[in-house]
Design a protein around this motif. Structure first.
Motif, PDB file in Angstrom:
ATOM      1  N   ALA A  29       0.831  -1.206   0.000  1.00 47.18           N
ATOM      2  CA  ALA A  29       0.000   0.000   0.000  1.00 47.18           C
ATOM      3  C   ALA A  29       0.863   1.254   0.000  1.00 47.18           C
ATOM      4  O   ALA A  29       1.953   1.278   0.579  1.00 47.18           O
ATOM      5  N   ARG A  30       0.358   2.293  -0.632  1.00 50.63           N
ATOM      6  CA  ARG A  30       1.008   3.604  -0.571  1.00 50.63           C
ATOM      7  C   ARG A  30       0.582   4.296   0.725  1.00 50.63           C
ATOM      8  O   ARG A  30      -0.572   4.186   1.144  1.00 50.63           O
ATOM      9  N   VAL A  31       1.504   5.022   1.350  1.00 52.89           N
ATOM     10  CA  VAL A  31       1.180   5.664   2.623  1.00 52.89           C
ATOM     11  C   VAL A  31       1.915   6.984   2.752  1.00 52.89           C
ATOM     12  O   VAL A  31       3.085   7.105   2.385  1.00 52.89           O
ATOM     13  N   ILE A  32       1.204   7.982   3.258  1.00 51.74           N
ATOM     14  CA  ILE A  32       1.790   9.275   3.604  1.00 51.74           C
ATOM     15  C   ILE A  32       1.593   9.482   5.101  1.00 51.74           C
ATOM     16  O   ILE A  32       0.476   9.353   5.607  1.00 51.74           O
ATOM     17  N   VAL A  33       2.680   9.783   5.794  1.00 56.59           N
ATOM     18  CA  VAL A  33       2.637  10.054   7.233  1.00 56.59           C
ATOM     19  C   VAL A  33       2.786  11.555   7.444  1.00 56.59           C
ATOM     20  O   VAL A  33       3.748  12.166   6.959  1.00 56.59           O
ATOM     21  N   LEU A  34       1.836  12.151   8.158  1.00 49.14           N
ATOM     22  CA  LEU A  34       1.868  13.574   8.473  1.00 49.14           C
ATOM     23  C   LEU A  34       2.209  13.747   9.950  1.00 49.14           C
ATOM     24  O   LEU A  34       1.497  13.242  10.818  1.00 49.14           O
ATOM     25  N   GLU A  35       3.293  14.452  10.248  1.00 52.09           N
ATOM     26  CA  GLU A  35       3.754  14.667  11.620  1.00 52.09           C
ATOM     27  C   GLU A  35       3.915  16.162  11.867  1.00 52.09           C
ATOM     28  O   GLU A  35       4.609  16.843  11.108  1.00 52.09           O
ATOM     29  N   ALA A 115       7.775   4.632   2.466  1.00 55.84           N
ATOM     30  CA  ALA A 115       6.772   5.480   3.107  1.00 55.84           C
ATOM     31  C   ALA A 115       7.145   6.944   2.916  1.00 55.84           C
ATOM     32  O   ALA A 115       8.318   7.320   3.020  1.00 55.84           O
ATOM     33  N   ASP A 116       6.159   7.776   2.649  1.00 53.18           N
ATOM     34  CA  ASP A 116       6.352   9.212   2.466  1.00 53.18           C
ATOM     35  C   ASP A 116       6.083   9.892   3.813  1.00 53.18           C
ATOM     36  O   ASP A 116       4.929  10.056   4.220  1.00 53.18           O
ATOM     37  N   ILE A 117       7.149  10.255   4.523  1.00 55.21           N
ATOM     38  CA  ILE A 117       7.026  10.827   5.866  1.00 55.21           C
ATOM     39  C   ILE A 117       7.241  12.332   5.765  1.00 55.21           C
ATOM     40  O   ILE A 117       8.326  12.795   5.402  1.00 55.21           O
ATOM     41  N   ARG A 118       6.200  13.085   6.085  1.00 53.25           N
ATOM     42  CA  ARG A 118       6.244  14.543   5.940  1.00 53.25           C
ATOM     43  C   ARG A 118       6.179  15.192   7.319  1.00 53.25           C
ATOM     44  O   ARG A 118       5.127  15.229   7.959  1.00 53.25           O
ATOM     45  N   ARG A 119       7.302  15.706   7.779  1.00 58.18           N
ATOM     46  CA  ARG A 119       7.348  16.387   9.067  1.00 58.18           C
ATOM     47  C   ARG A 119       6.958  17.851   8.893  1.00 58.18           C
ATOM     48  O   ARG A 119       7.009  18.392   7.794  1.00 58.18           O
ATOM     49  N   GLY A 120       6.571  18.478   9.988  1.00 53.79           N
ATOM     50  CA  GLY A 120       6.097  19.854   9.926  1.00 53.79           C
ATOM     51  C   GLY A 120       4.736  19.974   9.286  1.00 53.79           C
ATOM     52  O   GLY A 120       4.381  21.042   8.768  1.00 53.79           O
ATOM     53  N   THR A 127     -12.574  15.347   5.982  1.00 57.03           N
ATOM     54  CA  THR A 127     -13.954  15.030   5.643  1.00 57.03           C
ATOM     55  C   THR A 127     -14.040  13.589   5.199  1.00 57.03           C
ATOM     56  O   THR A 127     -13.278  13.163   4.319  1.00 57.03           O
ATOM     57  N   ASP A 128     -14.909  12.832   5.854  1.00 53.44           N
ATOM     58  CA  ASP A 128     -15.167  11.450   5.444  1.00 53.44           C
ATOM     59  C   ASP A 128     -16.266  11.507   4.391  1.00 53.44           C
ATOM     60  O   ASP A 128     -17.414  11.833   4.685  1.00 53.44           O
ATOM     61  N   THR A 129     -15.908  11.208   3.153  1.00 56.44           N
ATOM     62  CA  THR A 129     -16.859  11.323   2.047  1.00 56.44           C
ATOM     63  C   THR A 129     -17.679  10.060   1.838  1.00 56.44           C
ATOM     64  O   THR A 129     -18.527  10.014   0.945  1.00 56.44           O
ATOM     65  N   GLY A 130     -17.430   9.048   2.637  1.00 54.31           N
ATOM     66  CA  GLY A 130     -18.140   7.786   2.479  1.00 54.31           C
ATOM     67  C   GLY A 130     -17.315   6.761   1.733  1.00 54.31           C
ATOM     68  O   GLY A 130     -17.283   5.585   2.111  1.00 54.31           O
ATOM     69  N   ASP A 131     -16.640   7.195   0.673  1.00 50.59           N
ATOM     70  CA  ASP A 131     -15.763   6.274  -0.058  1.00 50.59           C
ATOM     71  C   ASP A 131     -14.297   6.634   0.111  1.00 50.59           C
ATOM     72  O   ASP A 131     -13.420   6.026  -0.506  1.00 50.59           O
ATOM     73  N   GLY A 132     -14.027   7.623   0.961  1.00 46.86           N
ATOM     74  CA  GLY A 132     -12.652   8.027   1.216  1.00 46.86           C
ATOM     75  C   GLY A 132     -12.610   9.195   2.178  1.00 46.86           C
ATOM     76  O   GLY A 132     -13.627   9.573   2.773  1.00 46.86           O
ATOM     77  N   VAL A 133     -11.417   9.757   2.367  1.00 47.52           N
ATOM     78  CA  VAL A 133     -11.260  10.916   3.237  1.00 47.52           C
ATOM     79  C   VAL A 133     -10.483  12.000   2.496  1.00 47.52           C
ATOM     80  O   VAL A 133      -9.596  11.715   1.691  1.00 47.52           O
ATOM     81  N   GLU A 134     -10.869  13.246   2.775  1.00 48.47           N
ATOM     82  CA  GLU A 134     -10.123  14.406   2.306  1.00 48.47           C
ATOM     83  C   GLU A 134      -9.479  15.036   3.533  1.00 48.47           C
ATOM     84  O   GLU A 134     -10.168  15.542   4.419  1.00 48.47           O
ATOM     85  N   VAL A 135      -8.156  14.975   3.610  1.00 48.06           N
ATOM     86  CA  VAL A 135      -7.414  15.396   4.793  1.00 48.06           C
ATOM     87  C   VAL A 135      -6.800  16.769   4.548  1.00 48.06           C
ATOM     88  O   VAL A 135      -6.190  17.010   3.499  1.00 48.06           O
ATOM     89  N   ARG A 136      -6.953  17.657   5.529  1.00 50.57           N
ATOM     90  CA  ARG A 136      -6.373  18.999   5.463  1.00 50.57           C
ATOM     91  C   ARG A 136      -5.252  19.108   6.492  1.00 50.57           C
ATOM     92  O   ARG A 136      -5.393  18.659   7.635  1.00 50.57           O
ATOM     93  N   ALA A 137      -4.144  19.701   6.080  1.00 51.35           N
ATOM     94  CA  ALA A 137      -3.002  19.854   6.975  1.00 51.35           C
ATOM     95  C   ALA A 137      -2.316  21.184   6.713  1.00 51.35           C
ATOM     96  O   ALA A 137      -2.368  21.718   5.600  1.00 51.35           O
ATOM     97  N   GLU A 138      -1.693  21.718   7.760  1.00 57.21           N
ATOM     98  CA  GLU A 138      -0.898  22.933   7.639  1.00 57.21           C
ATOM     99  C   GLU A 138       0.576  22.562   7.626  1.00 57.21           C
ATOM    100  O   GLU A 138       1.045  21.811   8.477  1.00 57.21           O
ATOM    101  N   ALA A 139       1.286  23.103   6.654  1.00 58.85           N
ATOM    102  CA  ALA A 139       2.728  22.937   6.554  1.00 58.85           C
ATOM    103  C   ALA A 139       3.342  24.326   6.460  1.00 58.85           C
ATOM    104  O   ALA A 139       2.618  25.317   6.284  1.00 58.85           O
ATOM    105  N   PRO A 140       4.647  24.439   6.627  1.00 57.69           N
ATOM    106  CA  PRO A 140       5.257  25.774   6.521  1.00 57.69           C
ATOM    107  C   PRO A 140       4.873  26.473   5.217  1.00 57.69           C
ATOM    108  O   PRO A 140       5.128  25.974   4.125  1.00 57.69           O
ATOM    109  N   ASP A 141       4.211  27.605   5.366  1.00 58.31           N
ATOM    110  CA  ASP A 141       3.878  28.479   4.228  1.00 58.31           C
ATOM    111  C   ASP A 141       2.870  27.881   3.251  1.00 58.31           C
ATOM    112  O   ASP A 141       2.755  28.365   2.117  1.00 58.31           O
ATOM    113  N   GLU A 142       2.158  26.826   3.646  1.00 55.70           N
ATOM    114  CA  GLU A 142       1.175  26.275   2.726  1.00 55.70           C
ATOM    115  C   GLU A 142       0.150  25.422   3.455  1.00 55.70           C
ATOM    116  O   GLU A 142       0.377  24.965   4.572  1.00 55.70           O
ATOM    117  N   GLU A 143      -0.980  25.256   2.803  1.00 55.71           N
ATOM    118  CA  GLU A 143      -1.975  24.316   3.268  1.00 55.71           C
ATOM    119  C   GLU A 143      -1.964  23.116   2.329  1.00 55.71           C
ATOM    120  O   GLU A 143      -1.852  23.269   1.107  1.00 55.71           O
TER     121      GLU A 143
END
Length: 492
Positions: A29-35, A115-120, A127-143
């Protein structure tokens, strides 16, 4: 057709999040980790591994990455001494490995696996759309916005994912506060280990490299509602009030506080959102169980979620995650709450401690408590049958494969696939399991000897899940059913 940014988003790059990310990658599986922290922390609440976590790391070939490890036969249950090396010594834990080191090793391994590990990156909502999720995160200088079929909260006891998803998190609030500091240049030699004084409890433990961990709790002092972190000055003042000794000249490296709150999510999955580790359960960090249970949550979930998002299995497999791990979390809270009473109670608890000290010297009691704390007594409901191996982790035994290669049952689990191990003369189990290649590796072998711990595999054939637990034993249930339940339909 939906195009996802990744298969799974994991919130949190602690031990649970990184272990889960690695297990997902092993499952394809593909995975992105947000820390949210921009760099790995050097702070370490956890200081070692229980016996089951050692087995988990061994079955992935990770132990050499930690260097030389030393097992500790000593242990305690709520500060009452227990011989965790009772009997064959399998229950003994490893001490002296900081949580920071564990995070570094798991992070390196997960990254090597892709694994794609994204710190900061701080998760701010989803939002749980029923068939997936739309995840929002804040990173330096961007959303950042990401889409995935699933989101897993591994973001700690104050989990933002758990709160945003509306998980119920019942339990008890903290009744005590413990102050902690890792220091250098401590003038007093470490000589306390859960020592009690009339005013409270003291602990000082050497961490190696000239560092000492000090912990102090004052009787009758209610937990504070803190808006700022605890200071070392507070720790030193509390230490002096309880012990009469002055440690203020020591050099603080890390200062923190914790309590004995005990809470557990009523469910580990809500729609497209799951919880693992401290996000799902918080408790007094007694006997080093917190990080260890969290890692085991991740290993239980990883292969299942990986099989679902890669299309090999239906979502029904995810129901077994809650069914198997929620009782483990409930037992964890029960035993740590019991330990809190013994550990933090005042002089009124001393007669009970003295009685239990005598009780725990008995081998049967010591073995029961060692099994409870180590995780070695876990047994999952995997279907019909009464064989002692069903639902338990496959013992580590030396094997000789039919081609003469020497290996072990644990080494066969390194790829994190299912294993059909044929040890008898009947060729049919192996023939059946080959229809599930490449998700199940088939090995015909014989036992080279019993394991150093005296364990063996008393069966002609066993089916083992990627997490190391036995799903079927010859003579117990139907192999086709067990294969379908764990690995989907055969590949003809």
């Amino acid at each position: 057709m939906q195009t996802w940014d990744t298969d799974v988003v994991v919130a949190g790059a602690g031990p649970a999040g990184l272990m889960l990310a690695a297990e997902l990658r092993l499952a394809g599986a593909r995975v992105i980790v947000l820390e949210q922290q921009d760099r790995a922390t050097a702070e370490s609440r956890g200081m070692g591994f229980t016996a089951r976590t050692l087995e988990v790391f061994d079955q992935r070939g990770l132990l050499p990455r930690f260097g030389e490890l030393s097992r500790s036969p000593g242990g305690h249950f709520g500060s009452v001494p227990v011989d965790f090396a009772v009997g064959d010594g399998r229950h003994a834990s490893v001490t002296g490995v900081s949580q920071a080191r564990t995070v570094a090793v798991l992070g390196e391994w997960a990254a090597e696996l892709g694994a794609d590990i994204r710190r900061g990156h701080r998760v701010t909502g989803f939002t749980d759309t029923g068939d997936g999720v739309e995840v929002r995160a804040e990173a330096p200088d961007e959303e950042v916005r990401l889409t995935a079929p699933y989101l897993v909260g591994c973001d700690g006891g104050r989990s933002a994912v758990r709160r945003a998803a509306g998980f119920d998190f019942p339990g008890t609030d903290a009744t005590a506060e413990l102050l902690l500091a890792d220091v250098r240049d401590l003038a007093l030699p470490p000589k306390w280990s859960g020592e009690r004084r009339p005013g409270g409890m003291l602990l000082a433990a050497p961490l190696g490299d000239g560092m000492t961990r000090v912990v102090v709790s004052e009787h009758g002092r209610a937990p504070r509602q803190r808006t700022e972190p605890v200071s070392f000055e507070e720790v030193a003042e509390a230490w002096k009030r309880v012990s009469g000794d002055d440690i203020s000249a020591a050099t603080p490296l890390w200062v923190s506080s914790f309590g004995d709150a005990a809470r557990q999510a009523t469910e580990y999955r809500r729609g497209r959102v799951l919880l693992a580790g401290d996000s799902a359960h918080v408790h007094l960090p007694a006997s080093g169980q917190g990080m260890n249970v969290s890692i085991q949550d991740a290993v239980n979930l990883g292969w299942k979620l990986g099989a679902v998002v890669t299309g090999r299995m239906s979502e029904a497999l995810l129901d077994t995650y809650h069914a198997e791990r929620h009782p483990v979390g409930a037992a964890l809270l029960r035993n740590t709450r019991a330990q809190a009473v013994l550990f933090l109670g005042g002089p009124e608890m001393q007669p009970l401690r003295e009685v239990l000290t005598d009780v725990f010297r008995g081998e049967e009691a010591a073995r029961m408590l060692a099994g409870l704390v180590s995780g070695l007594e876990i047994r999952y409901d995997v279907g019909p049958g009464s064989h002692p191996l069903l639902g338990r982790r496959l013992p580590d035994v030396p094997l000789v494969l039919d081609d003469g290669e020497k290996t072990s049952s644990t080494r066969l689990l390194h790829p994190a696939r299912g294993v059909l191990l044929s040890l008898g003369a009947d060729p049919q189990p192996a023939r059946t399991a080959r229809k599930w290649a490449p998700h199940v590796d088939v090995h015909s072998a014989h036992l080279a000897d019993t394991s150093p711990a005296g364990e063996t595999v008393d069966a002609d054939a066993v089916l083992v899940r990627p997490d190391g637990y036995v799903a079927w034993v010859a003579g117990s249930g139907d192999l086709h059913t067990a294969l379908r339940r764990n690995f989907g339909e055969p590949i003809e």
